[in-house]
Design a protein around this motif. Structure first.
Motif, PDB file in Angstrom:
ATOM      1  N   PRO A 187       0.804  -1.231   0.000  1.00 36.32           N
ATOM      2  CA  PRO A 187       0.000   0.000   0.000  1.00 36.32           C
ATOM      3  C   PRO A 187       0.834   1.277   0.000  1.00 36.32           C
ATOM      4  O   PRO A 187       0.368   2.320  -0.454  1.00 36.32           O
ATOM      5  N   ALA A 188       2.079   1.199   0.480  1.00 31.26           N
ATOM      6  CA  ALA A 188       2.930   2.389   0.496  1.00 31.26           C
ATOM      7  C   ALA A 188       3.549   2.654  -0.868  1.00 31.26           C
ATOM      8  O   ALA A 188       4.127   3.718  -1.075  1.00 31.26           O
ATOM      9  N   LEU A 189       3.421   1.699  -1.791  1.00 29.23           N
ATOM     10  CA  LEU A 189       3.945   1.892  -3.135  1.00 29.23           C
ATOM     11  C   LEU A 189       2.782   2.037  -4.119  1.00 29.23           C
ATOM     12  O   LEU A 189       2.086   3.038  -4.091  1.00 29.23           O
ATOM     13  N   LEU A 190       2.545   1.037  -4.973  1.00 29.52           N
ATOM     14  CA  LEU A 190       1.486   1.163  -5.982  1.00 29.52           C
ATOM     15  C   LEU A 190       0.195   0.461  -5.573  1.00 29.52           C
ATOM     16  O   LEU A 190      -0.816   0.583  -6.275  1.00 29.52           O
ATOM     17  N   ASN A 191       0.240  -0.289  -4.479  1.00 27.38           N
ATOM     18  CA  ASN A 191      -0.953  -0.990  -4.001  1.00 27.38           C
ATOM     19  C   ASN A 191      -1.563  -1.883  -5.084  1.00 27.38           C
ATOM     20  O   ASN A 191      -2.783  -2.031  -5.192  1.00 27.38           O
ATOM     21  N   GLY A 192      -0.692  -2.474  -5.922  1.00 30.54           N
ATOM     22  CA  GLY A 192      -1.154  -3.371  -6.967  1.00 30.54           C
ATOM     23  C   GLY A 192      -1.680  -2.685  -8.212  1.00 30.54           C
ATOM     24  O   GLY A 192      -2.129  -3.359  -9.144  1.00 30.54           O
ATOM     25  N   MET A 193      -1.632  -1.369  -8.272  1.00 33.97           N
ATOM     26  CA  MET A 193      -2.148  -0.630  -9.419  1.00 33.97           C
ATOM     27  C   MET A 193      -1.090  -0.536 -10.519  1.00 33.97           C
ATOM     28  O   MET A 193       0.103  -0.708 -10.285  1.00 33.97           O
ATOM     29  N   ARG A 194      -1.529  -0.209 -11.738  1.00 29.85           N
ATOM     30  CA  ARG A 194      -0.591  -0.089 -12.857  1.00 29.85           C
ATOM     31  C   ARG A 194      -0.701   1.252 -13.582  1.00 29.85           C
ATOM     32  O   ARG A 194       0.004   1.471 -14.570  1.00 29.85           O
ATOM     33  N   ALA A 195      -1.565   2.136 -13.135  1.00 29.25           N
ATOM     34  CA  ALA A 195      -1.683   3.464 -13.737  1.00 29.25           C
ATOM     35  C   ALA A 195      -1.663   4.497 -12.617  1.00 29.25           C
ATOM     36  O   ALA A 195      -2.342   4.328 -11.593  1.00 29.25           O
ATOM     37  N   MET A 196      -0.892   5.557 -12.815  1.00 29.77           N
ATOM     38  CA  MET A 196      -0.744   6.573 -11.770  1.00 29.77           C
ATOM     39  C   MET A 196      -0.681   7.953 -12.398  1.00 29.77           C
ATOM     40  O   MET A 196      -0.244   8.111 -13.535  1.00 29.77           O
ATOM     41  N   ALA A 197      -1.134   8.957 -11.658  1.00 26.82           N
ATOM     42  CA  ALA A 197      -1.137  10.323 -12.183  1.00 26.82           C
ATOM     43  C   ALA A 197      -0.906  11.313 -11.060  1.00 26.82           C
ATOM     44  O   ALA A 197      -1.243  11.056  -9.896  1.00 26.82           O
ATOM     45  N   VAL A 198      -0.319  12.436 -11.426  1.00 32.14           N
ATOM     46  CA  VAL A 198      -0.187  13.562 -10.511  1.00 32.14           C
ATOM     47  C   VAL A 198      -0.732  14.800 -11.217  1.00 32.14           C
ATOM     48  O   VAL A 198      -0.473  15.015 -12.405  1.00 32.14           O
ATOM     49  N   LEU A 199      -1.534  15.574 -10.504  1.00 37.30           N
ATOM     50  CA  LEU A 199      -2.127  16.801 -11.023  1.00 37.30           C
ATOM     51  C   LEU A 199      -1.676  17.946 -10.132  1.00 37.30           C
ATOM     52  O   LEU A 199      -1.808  17.869  -8.904  1.00 37.30           O
ATOM     53  N   LEU A 200      -1.152  19.007 -10.747  1.00 41.22           N
ATOM     54  CA  LEU A 200      -0.602  20.137 -10.002  1.00 41.22           C
ATOM     55  C   LEU A 200      -1.268  21.433 -10.420  1.00 41.22           C
ATOM     56  O   LEU A 200      -1.470  21.675 -11.621  1.00 41.22           O
TER      57      LEU A 200
END
Length: 267
Positions: A187-200
C-alpha cells in the motif's frame, strides 16, 4: 568475430515561444515536432509530437515552452508517449516551461506508457514569474492491460522542479526500478495498481480549488487524494488500468480550467 552494431538513436528538440498571442519563435530538430493547430478557444494550443514513435536506449527528447508576460496557452502531446525496452543507457526526456509575470499555461500531455524493460529518465522544470498560473498533469501506465502486458523490469525516474521568481515551490521526485516492482503490491507503493497520475495547480488561489476537486473523486476503481498549501495544490491518483484513470483526470482538469480539453484528447 564481428563488432557490435552501432544502433541508430533518436534525438529531438522543439521550442515554442508565444508573447500575447503572437508566435515569437518556433524551432524543431530531429524527431521532435511542435504544431499550433487552429482552435476556436481564447488560448493558443501547442501540440508536441515525437515522430520516432517512442523512446528506447540512448534516445533524447526535449520540449520547451516560453510565454511572455500575460500570455495564456495550452500545451499537450498528440498521443501517448511510449518507452520501450532499453538494454543500454536509459532514454532521456526533458520539458522546460518558462512563464513570464501573469502568464498562464495548462500543460496537459497524454499518458506515458512504460513497457517491460523500459529505461527512461525524465525531468520537467517550470519557471514562474510573479502571479503566473500553472496547471500540469503527468500520467504513467505500466504496460497495456488490454494486451495482457506485465512490467517486471524497469528503470524509470521522474522529477518535477517548480520555481517562482527563482524560489523553489515544489520538488517532486519519483523512481521505479526492478526492486520496487517486486513490492508494488505494498500500500505504500502502488498498491497493486498499474496506472498513476499527478495533477498540479500552482497559482496564488490554488488552495481555493481543493473542495471542488475533492468532490469529483468518484470514479470507480480510482484511488486519489488531494492536498493544498498556500499557492499550490497537489493531487495523486492510482488505478488498475489507464481508462478509469483517464476518465477521472479529465473531470478533474475540467474542474480546474474552463473550456474543452485539447482536441487530441478526444481521439
Amino acid at each position: 568475430m564481428f563488432d557490435a552494431p552501432v544502433l541508430q538513436r533518436s534525438h529531438g528538440s522543439a521550442l515554442v515561444h508565444l508573447d500575447r498571442g503572437r508566435l515569437r519563435d518556433l524551432s524543431q530538430t530531429g524527431s521532435a515536432k511542435a504544431m499550433l493547430p487552429r482552435t476556436h478557444g481564447d488560448r493558443p494550443e501547442i501540440v508536441f509530437l515525437n515522430t520516432s514513435g517512442g523512446l528506447t536506449s540512448g534516445d533524447r527528447l526535449a520540449y520547451r515552452v516560453e510565454l511572455g508576460a500575460g500570455t495564456r496557452a495550452v500545451a499537450t502531446t498528440q498521443t501517448a508517449e511510449r518507452a520501450y525496452r532499453a538494454d543500454g543507457p536509459v532514454a532521456e526526456a526533458r520539458v522546460d516551461l518558462v512563464l513570464g509575470p501573469g502568464a498562464s499555461l495548462d500543460w496537459l500531455p497524454q499518458e506515458t506508457i512504460l513497457f517491460n524493460g523500459a529505461g527512461l529518465a525524465r525531468e520537467a522544470r517550470v519557471e514562474l514569474g510573479a502571479e503566473a498560473r500553472f496547471l500540469g498533469i503527468e500520467t504513467v501506465v505500466l504496460g497495456r492491460a488490454a494486451m495482457g502486458e506485465e512490467v517486471g523490469q524497469l528503470r524509470f525516474s521522474d522529477r518535477r522542479v517548480i520555481r517562482r521568481e527563482g524560489r523553489l515551490v515544489l520538488l517532486d521526485p519519483f523512481r521505479l526500478n526492478d526492486d520496487a516492482l517486486t513490492r508494488a503490491g505494498n500500500p505504500a507503493l502502488l498498491n497493486g495498481m498499474r496506472a498513476m497520475a499527478v495533477l498540479l495547480l500552482i497559482a496564488p488561489d490554488a488552495a481555493d480549488a481543493l473542495p471542488a476537486l475533492r468532490a469529483q473523486l468518484d470514479e470507480p476503481g480510482v484511488t486519489a487524494a488531494a492536498s493544498a498549501l498556500p499557492g499550490r495544490l497537489v493531487l495523486r491518483a492510482l488505478a488498475p488500468d489507464a481508462w478509469p484513470l483517464r476518465r477521472q483526470m479529465i473531470r478533474l482538469i475540467e474542474t480546474l480550467r474552463p473550456g474543452a480539453l485539447p482536441r487530441v484528447w478526444q481521439n
